[in-house]
Design a protein around this motif. Structure first.
Motif, short mmCIF file in Angstrom:
data_model
loop_
_atom_site.label_atom_id
_atom_site.label_comp_id
_atom_site.label_asym_id
_atom_site.label_seq_id
_atom_site.Cartn_x
_atom_site.Cartn_y
_atom_site.Cartn_z
N GLY A 45 -10.50 -6.68 6.20
CA GLY A 45 -9.18 -6.99 6.72
C GLY A 45 -9.29 -7.43 8.17
N ASP A 46 -8.39 -8.32 8.58
CA ASP A 46 -8.47 -8.76 9.96
C ASP A 46 -7.10 -8.88 10.60
N TYR A 53 -12.48 -5.97 10.10
CA TYR A 53 -13.08 -4.71 9.68
C TYR A 53 -13.41 -4.76 8.19
N ARG A 54 -14.40 -3.97 7.81
CA ARG A 54 -14.72 -3.74 6.40
C ARG A 54 -14.58 -2.24 6.13
N LYS A 80 -6.11 -1.02 9.42
CA LYS A 80 -5.12 -0.65 8.42
C LYS A 80 -5.14 -1.62 7.24
N THR A 81 -5.32 -2.90 7.52
CA THR A 81 -5.36 -3.89 6.44
C THR A 81 -6.55 -3.65 5.52
N ALA A 123 0.83 -1.21 0.00
CA ALA A 123 0.00 0.00 0.00
C ALA A 123 0.86 1.26 0.00
N TRP A 124 1.99 1.25 0.71
CA TRP A 124 2.84 2.45 0.73
C TRP A 124 3.40 2.72 -0.67
N ASP A 125 3.67 1.66 -1.42
CA ASP A 125 4.19 1.84 -2.78
C ASP A 125 3.12 2.41 -3.70
#
Length: 277
Positions: free
Chosen positions: A103-104, A78-79, A120-121, A35-37
């Motif tokens: 993400g979990d 989370y969604r 964050k995921t 994600a940072w890329d």
């Protein structure tokens, strides 16, 4: 008469170029971008002020506590729904993309860390799914069985002749946990292969380990493969297959290939919410 906003020729040419193999990671057979890329490339192409990332929704889907004596471990899901707006160099909106992901965080000792990691995921995966609409520089080709060969090639909106049938790579199926996924979330490869289809995790016997009193005995290869398949199916059902390899390492301290049937069943139960509280 006001002209419509558009990409510069340099921006369009870059977006139509193949992705560098240095940007593609492979983790347990799943091809993906970090994600940072993705954020780095957005800045490079559109500038610091040339895009906006908005969180449309962020919801806790599940919070599961697993008791072990007087201690607890936590799994949180989370969604997230994210909107990516891209602007031209004069500040006008070029396009808007929206997408969502789950993400979990599995088997975490601290509830706060579990929530933080799961949020964050989910947000990172949703952002990457938005950005993939910008083409090969943002991982579109990786959906074609992990290939780094460009799949867009040209666009009549900007330049050139239509793409000829002879230029198109064969279309493979979109990634599964046994294939390659850009979310989806590979180690930087050597060279730029035209196609790469990583093998599925091998169904090897459980690694030898010390038995704890009352622990379930090691499973044979067939039982282990069944447990692995059930875990993967549970991850797919909550749209979590891309993050499963990384989270498995976080939870159990080793890659999926070294996992036991008991660990696969525990991960499955955590994702389905059937683990005993």
């Amino acid at each position: 008469m006001t002209t419509a906003p558009k990409l510069t020729d340099q921006q369009a040419a870059f977006l139509l170029s193949p992705i560098s193999d240095k940007r593609v990671r492979n983790l347990n057979g799943l091809s993906h971008l970090e994600a940072w890329d993705v954020r780095r490339q957005l800045i490079r192409v559109f500038g610091f002020e040339g895009f906006t990332i908005e969180t449309q929704s962020l919801d806790c889907v599940a919070q599961i506590e697993i008791k072990n004596g007087d201690r607890s471990r936590w799994t949180v899901v989370y969604r997230a729904q994210v909107r990516l707006t891209v602007r031209s160099t004069d500040g006008r909106t070029l396009t808007v993309f929206e997408d969502a992901s789950a993400g979990d965080a599995i088997n975490q000792p601290k509830l706060g860390d579990a929530h933080d990691f799961a949020m964050k995921t989910a947000l990172s995966q949703a952002l990457k799914r938005c950005a993939v609409n910008l083409g090969d520089q943002f991982g579109l080709s990786l959906y074609n069985e992990g290939s780094q060969a460009p799949v867009v090639l040209r666009s009549l909106a900007y330049m050139g002749e239509p793409v000829k049938e002879s230029e198109d790579a064969p279309v493979g199926g979109e990634p599964t946990p046994q294939g390659a996924e850009p979310d989806p979330e590979p180690t930087p490869g050597q060279g730029a292969p035209q196609r790469q289809t990583p093998a599925a995790p091998a169904a090897v016997p459980d690694p030898p380990k010390q038995q704890r009193p009352g622990a379930m005995p090691p499973a044979g290869p067939n039982e282990r493969q069944t447990a692995l398949d059930e875990m993967v199916a549970a991850a797919r059902a909550i749209d979590f297959e891309a993050s499963l390899p990384e989270q498995f390492v976080t939870a159990f301290g080793h890659p999926i290939e070294q996992g036991t049937a008991a660990e696969f069943r525990q991960a499955r139960d955590l994702m389905t919410g059937s683990a005993a509280a």
